[in-house]
Design an enzyme around this catalytic site. Structure first.
Site, PDB file in Angstrom:
ATOM      1  N   CYS A 153      67.378  34.147  62.134  1.00 38.08           N
ATOM      2  CA  CYS A 153      66.751  35.401  62.096  1.00 38.08           C
ATOM      3  C   CYS A 153      65.561  35.456  61.495  1.00 38.08           C
ATOM      4  O   CYS A 153      64.494  36.435  62.097  1.00 38.08           O
ATOM      5  CB  CYS A 153      67.879  36.291  61.819  1.00 38.08           C
ATOM      6  SG  CYS A 153      68.394  36.135  60.185  1.00 38.08           S
ATOM      7  N   HIS A 155      70.959  39.399  57.889  1.00 36.15           N
ATOM      8  CA  HIS A 155      70.623  39.293  59.307  1.00 36.15           C
ATOM      9  C   HIS A 155      69.573  40.411  59.272  1.00 36.15           C
ATOM     10  O   HIS A 155      69.543  41.427  58.862  1.00 36.15           O
ATOM     11  CB  HIS A 155      71.530  39.479  60.377  1.00 36.15           C
ATOM     12  CG  HIS A 155      71.260  39.198  61.752  1.00 36.15           C
ATOM     13  ND1 HIS A 155      71.000  38.260  62.110  1.00 36.15           N
ATOM     14  CD2 HIS A 155      70.640  40.156  62.960  1.00 36.15           C
ATOM     15  CE1 HIS A 155      70.395  37.941  63.349  1.00 36.15           C
ATOM     16  NE2 HIS A 155      70.325  39.259  63.964  1.00 36.15           N
ATOM     17  N   HIS A 201      65.904  39.871  68.064  1.00 32.60           N
ATOM     18  CA  HIS A 201      66.197  39.130  66.922  1.00 32.60           C
ATOM     19  C   HIS A 201      66.710  37.879  67.309  1.00 32.60           C
ATOM     20  O   HIS A 201      66.894  37.682  68.442  1.00 32.60           O
ATOM     21  CB  HIS A 201      67.361  39.911  65.997  1.00 32.60           C
ATOM     22  CG  HIS A 201      68.891  40.103  66.883  1.00 32.60           C
ATOM     23  ND1 HIS A 201      70.110  39.877  66.549  1.00 32.60           N
ATOM     24  CD2 HIS A 201      68.653  40.708  68.104  1.00 32.60           C
ATOM     25  CE1 HIS A 201      70.698  40.100  67.295  1.00 32.60           C
ATOM     26  NE2 HIS A 201      70.105  40.752  68.528  1.00 32.60           N
TER      27      HIS A 201
END
Length: 235
Positions: A142, A194, A206
Site C-alpha cells: 500500500c 494501511h 490503494h
C-alpha cells in the site's frame, strides 16, 4: 398451259428459294444466340465483379471517395491519444477513454475527472497484486503504491511506510478531502497499517491485500470502522 416439266422446274425453284430464306433466318438467330452465350462466358471467366469503386476503409467507419471529397463535412471522431484536455475545458465529446472508464468506477461525471495523468497512473498499476514490502510492477504494497503515484503524478517525495506517511503529512478533516490526499487505516499491528490515495465521491485507490491495486469506498463496511484520518503533503 405450262408443260409438266416446266411446272416441276418452277416448283423446284420456289422450294430452293424458301429453303435459302429459312437458312438465313436460322443463321441470324444462331448468331444472336452465340453472342449472348459469349457475353455470359466472358463474365464467368473474368470473375472481377466490382460492387463499389474507390472505397476506403478506416477503423470504425466506411467512407467512399464521394464522401471523402465532400469538403470535410463528415469528420471521424479523433482517437483518444489525439485528444487534448485542458483544465476547466472537459466535455463528453472530447473525453479521454480513461475518463469514461473511471467515471463509472467512481460514480462521477466525466467533467470531474480532469487529471488524466492520475488516471493513467492508476490504470498502469490497476490489478497489480499485493505483497508486503513490494515496490515493483510485479507486486506492490500500500505505501509503495502511494509513494510511486505521488512521486510520478504530483512530484512529491513520500516516506516509505504507511505510518511514516501519516506522521509526515498535514492532518485533514474528512470533509476537506481533495483528490491526491492520503487516507489512513488501522487494519492490524501498528496504529496506521494501511494507506490509500483519495479520489472523489468517498472513493480511494490503494493496494489491497485481497485484490491488489483497486478502488474502494470509505463508507464500505470493512473500511469505515478502520478509517483513522487523512493527510496532505503540501501542494
Amino acid at each position: 398451259m405450262l408443260s409438266i416439266r416446266w411446272k416441276q422446274i418452277l416448283y423446284g425453284t420456289v422450294m430452293v428459294m424458301a429453303f435459302a430464306s429459312c437458312k438465313s433466318i436460322k443463321g441470324i438467330g444462331a448468331k444472336d444466340h452465340s453472342t449472348a452465350k459469349t457475353r455470359k462466358t466472358n463474365i464467368g471467366r473474368s470473375g472481377d465483379v466490382k460492387f463499389l469503386d474507390d472505397i476506403s476503409v478506416k477503423p470504425g467507419s466506411v467512407v467512399t471517395s464521394k464522401h471523402a471529397s465532400s469538403g470535410g463535412s463528415r469528420r471521424s471522431r479523433p482517437a483518444a491519444s489525439e485528444m487534448v484536455v485542458a483544465p476547466g475545458d472537459v466535455n463528453i465529446e472530447r473525453a479521454d477513454w480513461l475518463q469514461l472508464k473511471y467515471a463509472i468506477v467512481l460514480d462521477a461525471t466525466v467533467e470531474k475527472l480532469k487529471n488524466l495523468e492520475l488516471l493513467r497512473s492508476i490504470d498502469h498499476w490497476w490489478g497489480t497484486r499485493y505483497c508486503l514490502g513490494g515496490n515493483t510492477e510485479n507486486c506492490i504494497d500500500c505505501s509503495g503504491f502511494t509513494l510511486a503515484v505521488m512521486r510520478d503524478v504530483y512530484g512529491k517525495a513520500l516516506p516509505r511506510t504507511a505510518q511514516e506517511q501519516y506522521d509526515k503529512s498535514d492532518r485533514l478533516e474528512t470533509e476537506d478531502l481533495q483528490e491526491g490526499d492520503l487516507v489512513f487505516f488501522h487494519t492490524s499491528g501498528r496504529a496506521i497499517s494501511h494507506v490509500g490515495i483519495y479520489l472523489l465521491n468517498n472513493k480511494f485507490v490503494h493496494a489491497a491485500t485481497s485484490n491488489g491495486v483497486m478502488v474502494s469506498d470509505l463508507n464500505d463496511p470493512y473500511w469505515k470502522p478502520r478509517y483513522r484520518g487523512a493527510g496532505r503533503f503540501g501542494r
